[in-house]
Design a protein around this motif. Sequence first.
Motif, mmCIF file in Angstrom:
data_model
loop_
_atom_site.group_PDB
_atom_site.id
_atom_site.type_symbol
_atom_site.label_atom_id
_atom_site.label_comp_id
_atom_site.label_asym_id
_atom_site.label_seq_id
_atom_site.Cartn_x
_atom_site.Cartn_y
_atom_site.Cartn_z
ATOM 1 N N LEU A 151 19.039 -24.085 -57.773
ATOM 2 C CA LEU A 151 18.219 -23.717 -58.924
ATOM 3 C C LEU A 151 18.702 -22.410 -59.540
ATOM 4 O O LEU A 151 18.371 -22.091 -60.684
ATOM 5 C CB LEU A 151 16.750 -23.601 -58.499
ATOM 6 C CG LEU A 151 15.709 -23.477 -59.607
ATOM 7 C CD1 LEU A 151 15.733 -24.695 -60.519
ATOM 8 C CD2 LEU A 151 14.316 -23.274 -59.024
ATOM 9 N N ARG A 152 19.487 -21.660 -58.802
ATOM 10 C CA ARG A 152 19.974 -20.373 -59.294
ATOM 11 C C ARG A 152 21.255 -20.497 -60.114
ATOM 12 O O ARG A 152 21.801 -19.491 -60.560
ATOM 13 C CB ARG A 152 20.191 -19.418 -58.113
ATOM 14 C CG ARG A 152 18.919 -19.189 -57.303
ATOM 15 C CD ARG A 152 19.083 -18.133 -56.241
ATOM 16 N NE ARG A 152 17.905 -18.030 -55.389
ATOM 17 C CZ ARG A 152 16.793 -17.387 -55.726
ATOM 18 N NH1 ARG A 152 16.716 -16.782 -56.881
ATOM 19 N NH2 ARG A 152 15.763 -17.345 -54.895
ATOM 20 N N VAL A 193 10.987 -27.033 -62.705
ATOM 21 C CA VAL A 193 10.426 -25.700 -62.453
ATOM 22 C C VAL A 193 10.125 -25.023 -63.784
ATOM 23 O O VAL A 193 10.998 -24.930 -64.653
ATOM 24 C CB VAL A 193 11.404 -24.831 -61.630
ATOM 25 C CG1 VAL A 193 10.868 -23.412 -61.477
ATOM 26 C CG2 VAL A 193 11.641 -25.460 -60.261
ATOM 27 N N GLU A 200 9.898 -22.241 -66.377
ATOM 28 C CA GLU A 200 10.730 -21.044 -66.535
ATOM 29 C C GLU A 200 9.951 -19.769 -66.249
ATOM 30 O O GLU A 200 10.470 -18.842 -65.614
ATOM 31 C CB GLU A 200 11.314 -20.985 -67.938
ATOM 32 C CG GLU A 200 12.235 -19.790 -68.161
ATOM 33 C CD GLU A 200 12.779 -19.722 -69.572
ATOM 34 O OE1 GLU A 200 13.887 -19.191 -69.754
ATOM 35 O OE2 GLU A 200 12.095 -20.206 -70.495
ATOM 36 N N GLU A 246 7.463 -19.270 -64.236
ATOM 37 C CA GLU A 246 7.310 -19.108 -62.786
ATOM 38 C C GLU A 246 8.612 -18.611 -62.179
ATOM 39 O O GLU A 246 8.623 -17.716 -61.327
ATOM 40 C CB GLU A 246 6.906 -20.436 -62.142
ATOM 41 C CG GLU A 246 5.493 -20.895 -62.456
ATOM 42 C CD GLU A 246 5.126 -22.171 -61.716
ATOM 43 O OE1 GLU A 246 5.949 -22.642 -60.892
ATOM 44 O OE2 GLU A 246 4.027 -22.690 -61.944
ATOM 45 N N TYR A 247 9.711 -19.232 -62.611
ATOM 46 C CA TYR A 247 11.027 -18.857 -62.076
ATOM 47 C C TYR A 247 11.333 -17.388 -62.351
ATOM 48 O O TYR A 247 11.827 -16.670 -61.468
ATOM 49 C CB TYR A 247 12.101 -19.747 -62.701
ATOM 50 C CG TYR A 247 13.503 -19.439 -62.246
ATOM 51 C CD1 TYR A 247 13.979 -19.925 -61.037
ATOM 52 C CD2 TYR A 247 14.359 -18.644 -63.022
ATOM 53 C CE1 TYR A 247 15.274 -19.643 -60.613
ATOM 54 C CE2 TYR A 247 15.642 -18.361 -62.605
ATOM 55 C CZ TYR A 247 16.097 -18.857 -61.399
ATOM 56 O OH TYR A 247 17.365 -18.569 -60.978
ATOM 57 N N GLU A 248 11.040 -16.927 -63.561
ATOM 58 C CA GLU A 248 11.326 -15.547 -63.929
ATOM 59 C C GLU A 248 10.485 -14.557 -63.123
ATOM 60 O O GLU A 248 10.909 -13.424 -62.883
ATOM 61 C CB GLU A 248 11.080 -15.340 -65.430
ATOM 62 C CG GLU A 248 12.030 -16.111 -66.338
ATOM 63 C CD GLU A 248 13.486 -15.723 -66.127
ATOM 64 O OE1 GLU A 248 13.743 -14.563 -65.739
ATOM 65 O OE2 GLU A 248 14.381 -16.576 -66.357
ATOM 66 N N TRP A 265 7.771 -19.911 -57.552
ATOM 67 C CA TRP A 265 7.540 -21.157 -58.275
ATOM 68 C C TRP A 265 7.235 -22.295 -57.313
ATOM 69 O O TRP A 265 7.539 -22.242 -56.125
ATOM 70 C CB TRP A 265 8.763 -21.508 -59.120
ATOM 71 C CG TRP A 265 10.028 -21.699 -58.339
ATOM 72 C CD1 TRP A 265 10.486 -22.850 -57.772
ATOM 73 C CD2 TRP A 265 11.021 -20.694 -58.042
ATOM 74 N NE1 TRP A 265 11.690 -22.643 -57.133
ATOM 75 C CE2 TRP A 265 12.041 -21.335 -57.299
ATOM 76 C CE3 TRP A 265 11.146 -19.334 -58.355
ATOM 77 C CZ2 TRP A 265 13.158 -20.637 -56.838
ATOM 78 C CZ3 TRP A 265 12.263 -18.660 -57.901
ATOM 79 C CH2 TRP A 265 13.262 -19.302 -57.156
#
Length: 293
Positions: free
Chosen positions: A49-50, A79, A81, A83-85, A89
């Motif tokens: 995911l990274r 996912v 975005e 949440e990811y930032e 998440w």
Amino acid sequence: MKIFLKYGIAFILLSSTQSLLAQTTITLKGKVLGRDSKTIFIVPSTTSLRTEDKPTISIVDHKFEYTFTAKEVEAYQLVFEDEYEKGAWRPVIVFPDQNVIELTLNDMENHDKNLIKGGAINEAYYAFMQLSENRYKAINEVLNKEREKLYDVKDYYSQAFENVLVEVRKAKDGVEAQPFYQKMDELRKTGVDLSPSGQQLKARFDSLAHAKYKWKYAYFNQNINIGNYYLLFRDVQYNAKENRYLATLADETYQKYAIKFPKHPYTKIVGDAMAGIIKIFPGNQFVDFTAPN
């Protein structure tokens, strides 16, 4: 999360997986509730995911539609975005085994109320997830409440661990906190991160985890499908290196899945990972610790 159950699921799973070879164009149609997110990342489970070039799904007026070509019937992670930032998440798992899949996605707090409709593999996957949750929900709640009580009176962690936690909370950012995170890992590895009460409770959590794994892999052996293969893949990638019992179960079950899905990407990834895990444990040979029911 709601589940759609039908009869003849084994037959549907087989026919769905086979037919995908001729229908690899997948459309996700969804609506988003309780949040103002604008973008969703989508990546297959075999891709980090990274990675920098993550495909994105745009959300307009709380709705989205996204069409893509799936090369394999494997789990895809969706996912949000935002949440990811924020660095935390909860991925939504989707298997591309039907041309059109409908999704209703909620905010993080209501993640378990998400609805995924379309495809027999999605159906089987979420049916198992709900079955697993319901089976152990009561005992999980009991143990979690006991842990919360110990948290409240500061009797779960050892004093040494509590001291490090204080320093972590003082840190201005993750870089400044990094040395303290490393110290926390050292305390965990040496087994001195918990108080006597915490150690007793952890033993009960460990016993429950043992029972979960035994039941889970018995289920996987009786229900061989891509959804369960994904969960086996996840266990091998993230948990089996530190748990010989789990590694034993995963290795035995993997042999059956490798025969069933010889060309699937999970087969090579799990096989390579298991080869490395086996070398970690003394003797390089696993012992079957399972007992008859």
